[in-house]
Design a protein around this motif. Structure first.
Motif, PDB file in Angstrom:
ATOM      1  N   UNK A 250     -16.141  49.108 -20.162  1.00  0.00           N
ATOM      2  CA  UNK A 250     -16.062  47.405 -20.078  1.00  0.00           C
ATOM      3  C   UNK A 250     -14.795  47.293 -20.777  1.00  0.00           C
ATOM      4  N   UNK A 251     -14.353  47.775 -21.923  1.00  0.00           N
ATOM      5  CA  UNK A 251     -13.207  47.393 -22.776  1.00  0.00           C
ATOM      6  C   UNK A 251     -11.955  47.707 -21.794  1.00  0.00           C
ATOM      7  N   UNK A 252     -12.102  48.690 -20.796  1.00  0.00           N
ATOM      8  CA  UNK A 252     -10.870  48.978 -20.183  1.00  0.00           C
ATOM      9  C   UNK A 252     -10.336  47.930 -19.120  1.00  0.00           C
ATOM     10  N   UNK A 253     -11.274  46.953 -18.895  1.00  0.00           N
ATOM     11  CA  UNK A 253     -11.093  46.118 -17.910  1.00  0.00           C
ATOM     12  C   UNK A 253     -10.772  44.405 -18.721  1.00  0.00           C
ATOM     13  N   UNK A 254     -10.652  44.753 -20.106  1.00  0.00           N
ATOM     14  CA  UNK A 254     -10.609  43.244 -20.813  1.00  0.00           C
ATOM     15  C   UNK A 254      -9.317  43.344 -21.723  1.00  0.00           C
ATOM     16  N   UNK A 255      -8.901  42.238 -22.115  1.00  0.00           N
ATOM     17  CA  UNK A 255      -7.589  42.062 -22.900  1.00  0.00           C
ATOM     18  C   UNK A 255      -8.203  42.094 -24.123  1.00  0.00           C
ATOM     19  N   UNK A 256      -8.117  43.368 -24.733  1.00  0.00           N
ATOM     20  CA  UNK A 256      -8.859  43.455 -26.249  1.00  0.00           C
ATOM     21  C   UNK A 256      -7.804  44.429 -26.947  1.00  0.00           C
ATOM     22  N   UNK A 257      -7.990  44.231 -28.369  1.00  0.00           N
ATOM     23  CA  UNK A 257      -7.347  45.276 -29.155  1.00  0.00           C
ATOM     24  C   UNK A 257      -8.224  46.410 -29.786  1.00  0.00           C
ATOM     25  N   UNK A 258      -8.123  47.441 -29.460  1.00  0.00           N
ATOM     26  CA  UNK A 258      -8.911  48.676 -29.693  1.00  0.00           C
ATOM     27  C   UNK A 258      -8.810  49.003 -31.136  1.00  0.00           C
ATOM     28  N   UNK A 259      -9.884  48.892 -31.833  1.00  0.00           N
ATOM     29  CA  UNK A 259      -9.870  49.447 -33.323  1.00  0.00           C
ATOM     30  C   UNK A 259     -10.628  50.636 -33.366  1.00  0.00           C
ATOM     31  N   UNK A 260     -10.211  51.757 -33.732  1.00  0.00           N
ATOM     32  CA  UNK A 260     -10.946  53.093 -33.621  1.00  0.00           C
ATOM     33  C   UNK A 260     -10.952  53.654 -34.779  1.00  0.00           C
ATOM     34  N   UNK A 261     -12.031  54.553 -35.273  1.00  0.00           N
ATOM     35  CA  UNK A 261     -12.248  55.211 -36.315  1.00  0.00           C
ATOM     36  C   UNK A 261     -11.714  56.718 -35.888  1.00  0.00           C
ATOM     37  N   UNK A 262     -10.608  57.376 -36.377  1.00  0.00           N
ATOM     38  CA  UNK A 262      -9.978  58.484 -35.934  1.00  0.00           C
ATOM     39  C   UNK A 262     -11.247  59.899 -36.148  1.00  0.00           C
ATOM     40  N   UNK A 263     -12.162  59.441 -37.032  1.00  0.00           N
ATOM     41  CA  UNK A 263     -13.259  60.392 -37.049  1.00  0.00           C
ATOM     42  C   UNK A 263     -14.014  60.712 -35.938  1.00  0.00           C
ATOM     43  N   UNK A 264     -14.273  59.536 -34.980  1.00  0.00           N
ATOM     44  CA  UNK A 264     -14.760  59.685 -33.795  1.00  0.00           C
ATOM     45  C   UNK A 264     -13.944  60.376 -32.734  1.00  0.00           C
ATOM     46  N   UNK A 265     -12.791  60.171 -32.780  1.00  0.00           N
ATOM     47  CA  UNK A 265     -12.003  60.892 -31.877  1.00  0.00           C
ATOM     48  C   UNK A 265     -12.035  62.486 -32.158  1.00  0.00           C
ATOM     49  N   UNK A 266     -11.785  62.764 -33.471  1.00  0.00           N
ATOM     50  CA  UNK A 266     -11.960  64.078 -33.663  1.00  0.00           C
ATOM     51  C   UNK A 266     -13.038  64.880 -33.436  1.00  0.00           C
ATOM     52  N   UNK A 267     -14.059  64.076 -33.765  1.00  0.00           N
ATOM     53  CA  UNK A 267     -15.765  64.532 -33.115  1.00  0.00           C
ATOM     54  C   UNK A 267     -15.873  64.957 -31.911  1.00  0.00           C
ATOM     55  N   UNK A 469     -25.277  44.323 -26.602  1.00  0.00           N
ATOM     56  CA  UNK A 469     -24.121  43.458 -27.171  1.00  0.00           C
ATOM     57  C   UNK A 469     -22.813  43.602 -26.440  1.00  0.00           C
ATOM     58  N   UNK A 470     -22.397  44.987 -26.446  1.00  0.00           N
ATOM     59  CA  UNK A 470     -21.051  45.215 -25.675  1.00  0.00           C
ATOM     60  C   UNK A 470     -21.053  44.540 -24.272  1.00  0.00           C
ATOM     61  N   UNK A 471     -22.044  44.544 -23.507  1.00  0.00           N
ATOM     62  CA  UNK A 471     -22.216  44.025 -22.106  1.00  0.00           C
ATOM     63  C   UNK A 471     -21.963  42.471 -22.222  1.00  0.00           C
ATOM     64  N   UNK A 472     -22.647  41.849 -23.165  1.00  0.00           N
ATOM     65  CA  UNK A 472     -22.653  40.536 -23.523  1.00  0.00           C
ATOM     66  C   UNK A 472     -21.212  39.821 -23.865  1.00  0.00           C
ATOM     67  N   UNK A 473     -20.549  40.740 -24.708  1.00  0.00           N
ATOM     68  CA  UNK A 473     -19.300  40.389 -25.051  1.00  0.00           C
ATOM     69  C   UNK A 473     -18.315  40.413 -23.754  1.00  0.00           C
ATOM     70  N   UNK A 474     -18.235  41.441 -23.111  1.00  0.00           N
ATOM     71  CA  UNK A 474     -17.533  41.665 -21.899  1.00  0.00           C
ATOM     72  C   UNK A 474     -17.520  40.337 -20.781  1.00  0.00           C
ATOM     73  N   UNK A 475     -19.107  40.166 -20.843  1.00  0.00           N
ATOM     74  CA  UNK A 475     -19.242  38.912 -19.825  1.00  0.00           C
ATOM     75  C   UNK A 475     -18.649  37.662 -20.202  1.00  0.00           C
ATOM     76  N   UNK A 476     -18.486  37.466 -21.633  1.00  0.00           N
ATOM     77  CA  UNK A 476     -17.850  36.340 -22.089  1.00  0.00           C
ATOM     78  C   UNK A 476     -16.547  36.483 -21.890  1.00  0.00           C
ATOM     79  N   UNK A 477     -15.817  37.559 -22.435  1.00  0.00           N
ATOM     80  CA  UNK A 477     -14.468  37.543 -22.123  1.00  0.00           C
ATOM     81  C   UNK A 477     -13.950  37.685 -20.499  1.00  0.00           C
ATOM     82  N   UNK A 478     -14.927  38.211 -19.813  1.00  0.00           N
ATOM     83  CA  UNK A 478     -14.395  37.879 -18.431  1.00  0.00           C
ATOM     84  C   UNK A 478     -14.367  36.416 -17.965  1.00  0.00           C
ATOM     85  N   UNK A 479     -15.089  35.581 -18.619  1.00  0.00           N
ATOM     86  CA  UNK A 479     -15.079  34.142 -18.212  1.00  0.00           C
ATOM     87  C   UNK A 479     -13.790  33.586 -18.685  1.00  0.00           C
TER      88      UNK A 479
END
Length: 770
Positions: A250-267, A469-479
């Motif tokens: 969903x985030x790939x289609x939205x104008x957002x700023x990605x906030x990432x924990x590097x540990x998630x990427x490493x894992x 919650x993620x799907x709801x946020x996406x719907x709001x931003x899509x509007x």
């Protein structure tokens, strides 16, 4: 007549229509109050008896969809939902209607309207009526029925731009009532912007990719150091329909700023190769490499042209460190290390250069100590929230998020209402729809506060939103993607916006930090446990020939021990720390002294061997084995000292026997202590004690033994001489010769050895090991 005019297409302005409706309601208020007051507000006694809902709460009205969420001219508004009879009587002759109220003039009015539940005459507008009413014959107790209303937007009486109240009600009768009454109502908000506008608010929406710790400190003994996961739960979040999969999709289609924990990427990156999963006391091979690869590939594509902010590795709990951990030595150094590796991790895995200049305390709650800790690792921008940095200047509008708070630090203050709009259970369509409409209403209300003053607003939602919650946020931003009354900007740009002169810049005192958040913090004991583990790691790595095999996995595990994800899970946090410390101790115990039995010295000097075993897969070095005599008078070690040391260097999977020279001065027992030390003198492992028994043979006894041996030798010589003479005499007689008439001469007895005892030491002998 006013309502009839509305039905027939006569559309007076909303303000005039609202006044006429209010006047008619005031005139009829006494009658309506008599009919509705009791049912609308059940008595305390009725509540105590848990009677079925009555009055305007008889029927639950759920709004499942409202499309479009922010209509424009020419649109048709479609509202669908579900009616559920919560009462004990059948509802008959019911009608479902839309009710459009006047525009709300402030964000506070939106909040007040959202709190209201039952129907209140005089406060709720009249029903739209006419052909846009849906009739339902009856609704039995406990039965649900779906509904859909389609109304052209131009029939809603919307004029000026703004946020309007929108209600859906059901009016009807039960066997307890003689007149039609509102039996249920649900309210929401309808943002209305009829045309293009130059007034836009810059909106920054943070899109977090954060997860709890899944990787342990344990790794395999192979060259690749196969990681071991606590469980395979992360795979479920990455799989189709999972929380993290939905966030990326969903985030790939939205104008957002990605906030990432590097540990998630490493894992996840570790999961793309061989990994193992702990199951009880053993581990099994992980099988979700394909899921991990697919997720990383999708994320790399999603962030390629976006803005990425990297949090410190494992998302450390800044408030816990500030309030409970900063005075424990070494804690802040872990935070600095976590910040240093963040950028490199993101760049290595995603091939984008992230911003590492932001700190994000839990819920944006700050005080001076939290800010100090946040900036101590190099961050100069702190993501706060407006319920922590409250406005005190009396501004009539929501100010721009960025503002200086001293020391070269910028607080990026996220909006409290918008940031918390998507919390709670949003799995039901009704809850999701209401959250979207309320979010849109507040964003439009911000713009309407000061249309001529462009501002920049930041939304920082919860760290780990659920799928719903993620799907709801996406719907709001899509509007909002068509930039109706907002304009998307990234977080870096938002932090650089010019602050409002009247906005609050004073960081709240420590006493104002929320008690609820403080109660969830990691305890001081947690940081003391971390320090103990780090001290053990420091001692251990010194002796290793390949320290990176241990330092990297344990360093990451220590960082994970300080993660924000442990909030609300104190038992799991303690178990994780204990597991890290226990596993490290098990590794250090792989290098140890082999226990010895008592030793007996059968001479004045001997060699005492002590065996050191290394069960690690790598070699150890920089170790010293120290032997200490507990009785230096009786037993001395190398060169007559009470203490002796020997260097230790052992290949992986081998043992080494270290030998020490010992000398005894007297008979008896001496306790000897063996212990390993690192080269800097730090004790390593447990000491080992054994007993040396001295049973030395004295010089006097040696002389007696020597004398006896000498007598035996002399006796042998005498016997040999006597025999030789006897043989010789026999030969003379045979030859006819004779002696001079006297006895044959006999040799005299040997002289006894009565010389002084020797003071020289006895010859060395080899002791029997163990």
């Amino acid at each position: 007549m006013a309502e009839a005019a509305d039905i027939q297409g006569m559309n007076p302005s909303p303000a005039r229509r609202w006044l006429r409706r209010a006047a008619s309601l005031i005139v009829g208020a006494p009658l309506i109050a008599g009919l509705l007051a009791g049912p609308a507000a059940p008595s305390a006694q009725a509540d105590g008896a848990k009677k079925a809902p009555t009055g305007s709460r008889t029927v639950d009205v759920a709004l499942n969809t409202l499309t479009p969420s922010a209509p424009v001219k020419g649109d048709t508004l479609t509202v669908s939902g579900t009616l559920t009879n919560k009462g004990k009587k059948t509802v008959t002759d019911a009608e479902v209607d839309l009710r459009v109220g006047p525009a709300l003039s402030s964000r506070s009015e939106i909040d007040e309207a959202a709190k209201r539940t039952g129907y209140l005459p005089g406060s709720d507008p009249a029903a739209l009526g006419g052909k846009y009413t849906l009739k339902t014959a009856k609704l039995a107790p406990g039965i649900s029925q779906d509904f859909t209303l389609d109304v052209p937007v131009n029939k809603l009486g919307l004029d000026d731009e703004g946020v309007y109240q929108l209600g859906v009600s059901i009016t009807g009768r039960t066997s307890d009532t003689l007149y039609d009454q509102v039996l249920g109502i649900q309210r929401t908000f309808l943002p209305w912007q009829p045309g293009d506008t130059d007034s836009r608010t810059k909106l920054t929406f943070l899109w977090p990719l954060i997860a709890s710790a899944h990787v342990t400190a344990e790794t395999g003994s192979d060259a690749q150091q196969t990681p071991v996961f606590d469980n395979d739960d992360l795979a479920r979040e990455l799989a189709a329909g999972g929380r993290l999969e939905q966030a990326v999709a969903l985030g790939s289609r939205l104008p957002v700023t990605w906030v990432i924990d590097p540990d998630l990427l490493a894992s996840v990156d570790a999961m793309t190769r061989n990994y193992r999963v702990r199951v009880g006391d053993t581990t099994i091979a992980g099988t979700n490499q394909g899921i991990a690869k697919q997720w990383l590939a999708a994320l790399e594509t999603a962030v390629k042209d976006g803005k990425v902010v990297a949090l410190p590795f494992a998302d450390p709990d800044l408030a816990s460190i500030a309030h409970r951990g900063k005075n424990v030595s070494g804690t802040l150094s872990h935070l600095r290390t976590a910040t240093e590796v963040a950028g490199a991790t993101v760049e290595t895995v995603l091939h984008v250069k992230p911003s590492t200049d932001f700190a994000w305390p839990v819920d944006g709650a700050i005080d001076p100590s939290v800010v100090d800790v946040a900036t101590s690792a190099g961050a100069h921008k702190v993501i706060a929230r407006s319920d922590s940095l409250e406005e005190t200047g009396g501004l009539p509008y929501t100010p721009t998020s960025a503002r200086p708070i001293g020391g070269g630090t910028t607080a990026v203050v996220s909006d409290y209402r918008l940031s918390t709009a998507f919390q709670g259970e949003l799995a039901k369509a009704e809850d999701s729809t209401l959250a979207v409409q309320k979010f849109l209403a507040h964003t439009l209300a911000v713009t309407e506060q000061a249309p001529d003053k462009e501002r920049s607003i930041v939304v920082a939602p919860q760290r780990t939103p659920t799928v719903a919650q993620t799907q709801t946020m996406a719907r709001a931003l899509q509007a909002l993607t068509e930039e109706r009354w907002t304009q998307p900007v990234d977080l870096v740009s938002a932090a650089e916006e010019k602050p409002d002169a009247g906005a609050t810049t004073k960081v709240p005192k420590a006493s104002q930090y929320p008690k609820k958040l403080r109660s969830q913090e990691l305890p001081t004991q947690a940081f003391q446990d971390i320090r103990t583990t780090q001290d053990s790691l420091n001692s251990f790595q010194i002796i290793l020939t390949q320290p990176d095999r241990v330092v990297t996995p344990f360093g990451n595990a220590i960082d994970r021990s300080m993660s924000t994800s442990w909030r609300g899970r104190p038992l799991e946090a303690q178990q994780y720390r204990d597991a890290v410390r226990t596993y490290l101790q098990s590794l250090t115990n792989e290098v140890q002294l082999i226990a010895k039995s008592d030793v007996t010295l059968s001479g004045r000097s001997a060699t005492i061997p002590v065996t050191v075993q290394n069960k690690l897969v790598q070699g150890v070095d920089n170790l010293v084995l120290r032997l200490t005599s507990g009785n230096a008078t009786r037993l001395k070690l190398n060169d007559g000292a009470p203490v002796a040391e020997q260097p230790v260097k052992i290949a992986g999977g081998h043992s080494q026997s270290v030998k020490f020279d010992a000398s005894a001065n007297a008979n008896g027992q001496a306790q000897v202590t063996a212990r390993l030390f690192t080269e800097d003198g730090t004790p390593y492992g447990e000491e080992m004690t054994f007993t040396v028994k001295v049973s030395e043979v004295t010089p006097t006894v040696l002389l007696v033994i020597a004398g006896g041996l000498l007598l035996l030798v002399l006796a042998g010589i005498r016997m040999y001489t006597h025999r030789k003479r006897t043989v010789a005499g026999s030969t003379v007689e045979d030859d006819g010769s004779a002696h001079d008439g006297g006895e044959p001469e006999q040799p005299s007895d040997p002289t006894p050895d009565t010389g002084p005892e020797s003071g020289n030491p006895s010859e060395p002998g080899e002791k029997v090991d163990r």
